[in-house]
Write an enzyme that holds these catalytic residues in place. Structure first.
Site, PDB file in Angstrom:
ATOM      1  N   HIS A 174       0.480  -1.463  -0.176  1.00 44.54           N
ATOM      2  CA  HIS A 174      -0.164   0.127  -0.264  1.00 44.54           C
ATOM      3  C   HIS A 174       1.477   1.302   0.144  1.00 44.54           C
ATOM      4  O   HIS A 174       0.993   2.267  -0.629  1.00 44.54           O
ATOM      5  CB  HIS A 174      -0.619   0.059   1.590  1.00 44.54           C
TER       6      HIS A 174
HETATM    7  C1  HEM Z   1       2.826   5.996   5.854  1.00 47.68           C
HETATM    8  C2  HEM Z   1       2.316   5.248   5.511  1.00 47.68           C
HETATM    9  C3  HEM Z   1       1.321   4.956   4.491  1.00 47.68           C
HETATM   10  C4  HEM Z   1       0.992   5.923   3.545  1.00 47.68           C
HETATM   11  C5  HEM Z   1       2.307   6.774   3.353  1.00 47.68           C
HETATM   12  C6  HEM Z   1      -0.497   5.941   3.263  1.00 47.68           C
HETATM   13  C7  HEM Z   1      -1.094   6.413   2.465  1.00 47.68           C
HETATM   14  C8  HEM Z   1      -2.238   6.677   1.496  1.00 47.68           C
HETATM   15  C9  HEM Z   1      -2.676   7.301   0.548  1.00 47.68           C
HETATM   16  C10 HEM Z   1      -1.647   8.856  -0.146  1.00 47.68           C
HETATM   17  C11 HEM Z   1      -3.640   7.317   0.377  1.00 47.68           C
HETATM   18  C12 HEM Z   1      -5.285   7.892  -0.849  1.00 47.68           C
HETATM   19  C13 HEM Z   1      -5.298   6.758  -1.759  1.00 47.68           C
HETATM   20  C14 HEM Z   1      -5.676   7.888  -3.171  1.00 47.68           C
HETATM   21  O1  HEM Z   1      -6.208   8.687  -2.555  1.00 47.68           O
HETATM   22  O2  HEM Z   1      -6.448   7.003  -4.188  1.00 47.68           O
HETATM   23  C15 HEM Z   1      -4.372   5.855   1.875  1.00 47.68           C
HETATM   24  C16 HEM Z   1      -5.331   5.147   1.618  1.00 47.68           C
HETATM   25  C17 HEM Z   1      -6.089   4.474   2.144  1.00 47.68           C
HETATM   26  N1  HEM Z   1      -5.028   3.589   3.177  1.00 47.68           N
HETATM   27 FE1  HEM Z   1      -3.391   4.276   3.894  1.00 47.68          FE
HETATM   28  N2  HEM Z   1      -1.209   5.101   3.950  1.00 47.68           N
HETATM   29  C18 HEM Z   1      -0.287   4.684   5.124  1.00 47.68           C
HETATM   30  C19 HEM Z   1      -0.771   3.746   6.256  1.00 47.68           C
HETATM   31  C20 HEM Z   1      -2.040   2.780   6.067  1.00 47.68           C
HETATM   32  C21 HEM Z   1      -1.777   1.851   6.813  1.00 47.68           C
HETATM   33  C22 HEM Z   1      -1.074   1.392   7.949  1.00 47.68           C
HETATM   34  C23 HEM Z   1      -3.539   1.662   6.918  1.00 47.68           C
HETATM   35  C24 HEM Z   1      -3.949   0.274   7.444  1.00 47.68           C
HETATM   36  C25 HEM Z   1      -3.496  -0.654   8.250  1.00 47.68           C
HETATM   37  C26 HEM Z   1      -4.076   2.236   5.957  1.00 47.68           C
HETATM   38  C27 HEM Z   1      -5.536   1.864   4.784  1.00 47.68           C
HETATM   39  C28 HEM Z   1      -5.812   3.010   4.277  1.00 47.68           C
HETATM   40  C29 HEM Z   1      -7.174   2.355   4.154  1.00 47.68           C
HETATM   41  C30 HEM Z   1      -8.310   1.957   4.161  1.00 47.68           C
HETATM   42  C31 HEM Z   1      -7.223   3.732   2.420  1.00 47.68           C
HETATM   43  C32 HEM Z   1      -8.238   4.586   1.721  1.00 47.68           C
HETATM   44  C33 HEM Z   1      -8.585   3.113   1.201  1.00 47.68           C
HETATM   45  C34 HEM Z   1      -7.417   3.265  -0.197  1.00 47.68           C
HETATM   46  O3  HEM Z   1      -6.638   3.770  -0.820  1.00 47.68           O
HETATM   47  O4  HEM Z   1      -7.146   1.369  -0.196  1.00 47.68           O
HETATM   48  N3  HEM Z   1      -2.207   3.196   5.200  1.00 47.68           N
HETATM   49  N4  HEM Z   1      -3.171   5.882   2.310  1.00 47.68           N
END
Ligand code: HEM
Length: 213
Positions: free
Chosen positions: A170
């Site tokens: 991710h």
């Molecule tokens: C440094 C750590 C992380 C970064 C840089 C990051 C980055 C992002 C970004 C940029 C988005 C938006 C994507 C879009 O707009 O298309 C997003 C969405 C999301 N993130 Fe993260 N994330 C991080 C950690 C996590 C963790 C640890 C989890 C869950 C255990 C998580 C769960 C989600 C979920 C459920 C979404 C919304 C749906 C999706 O895009 O899949 N994130 N994240």
């Protein structure tokens, strides 16, 4: 920084707070979980002060992560339902990785890869929550027979490791698609980013308005 006219809102403030609380909670449970699981990594428990504190704080940070994910689930689940064209997207992953995604299908709010990752993260979180509650000492663990407790701990560890792999993918994909992380930091993405990666979402924003960013 892009001009205000060239950007659109992708993630509201509450969604961003929930996301970063989730990330903080995940980081703390992942590091302490590795410390519990691998004797050679026991020193990692120092992130929470002492091993005793880690035993207390690991489930607390787990709950922080779950609460953040509940908010993300409620906001994002409607955007992550399967749609016509998702299969075609998966068949053309090589093209997509080369940056030719606009020739494959017109992607909506999330692409099928993100949707799949979303459901996997949610499914694993549910399993981590159930098995974690069963094993939570001193509150619930004594209520269950030892064999069930052992099974819960094995499942909890396997799900934890799988979750780490998913989160690494991710984060990697977030940085791979340049301009995506800024959406989670500042809330907005550029129109050119949206046009390239989520053209149907951008079109729908103009017609329906962004009701659930
Ligand atoms: C440094 C750590 C992380 C970064 C840089 C990051 C980055 C992002 C970004 C940029 C988005 C938006 C994507 C879009 O707009 O298309 C997003 C969405 C999301 N993130 Fe993260 N994330 C991080 C950690 C996590 C963790 C640890 C989890 C869950 C255990 C998580 C769960 C989600 C979920 C459920 C979404 C919304 C749906 C999706 O895009 O899949 N994130 N994240």
């Amino acid at each position: 920084m892009a001009n205000q006219k060239d950007v659109v809102l992708r993630h509201s403030y509450p969604a961003r707070v929930a996301h970063w609380l989730t990330a903080l909670g995940f980081f703390m449970v992942a590091v302490s979980g590795l410390g519990f699981f691998f004797p050679s990594l026991h020193w990692l428990l120092g992130i929470m002060g002492t091993p005793q504190l880690a035993q207390f704080l690991h489930p607390v940070f787990g709950i922080v992560m779950v609460l953040g994910l509940v908010v993300l689930f409620l906001r994002n689940a409607p955007h992550c339902l399967p749609e016509k064209g998702d299969g075609k997207w998966f068949q053309h992953t090589a093209d997509i990785l080369k940056g030719n995604e606009h020739h494959v299908v017109e992607v909506g709010h999330y692409n099928p890869g993100q949707k799949m990752l979303f459901w996997k993260i949610m499914g694993l979180t549910l399993l981590l929550l159930i098995t974690g509650l069963i094993a939570w000492r001193p509150y619930f663990a004594d209520l269950f027979p030892i064999p069930l407790l052992r099974l819960a701990l094995v499942l909890h560890s396997v799900c934890g490791i799988l979750m780490m792999f998913l989160v690494i993918v991710h984060i990697y994909m977030g940085f791979w698609y340049k301009g995506t992380v800024r959406g989670m930091l500042y809330g907005t993405v550029t129109r050119s980013w949206a046009k390239k990666h989520h053209p149907r979402w951008l079109r729908e924003l103009a017609t329906k308005g962004n009701k659930n960013p």
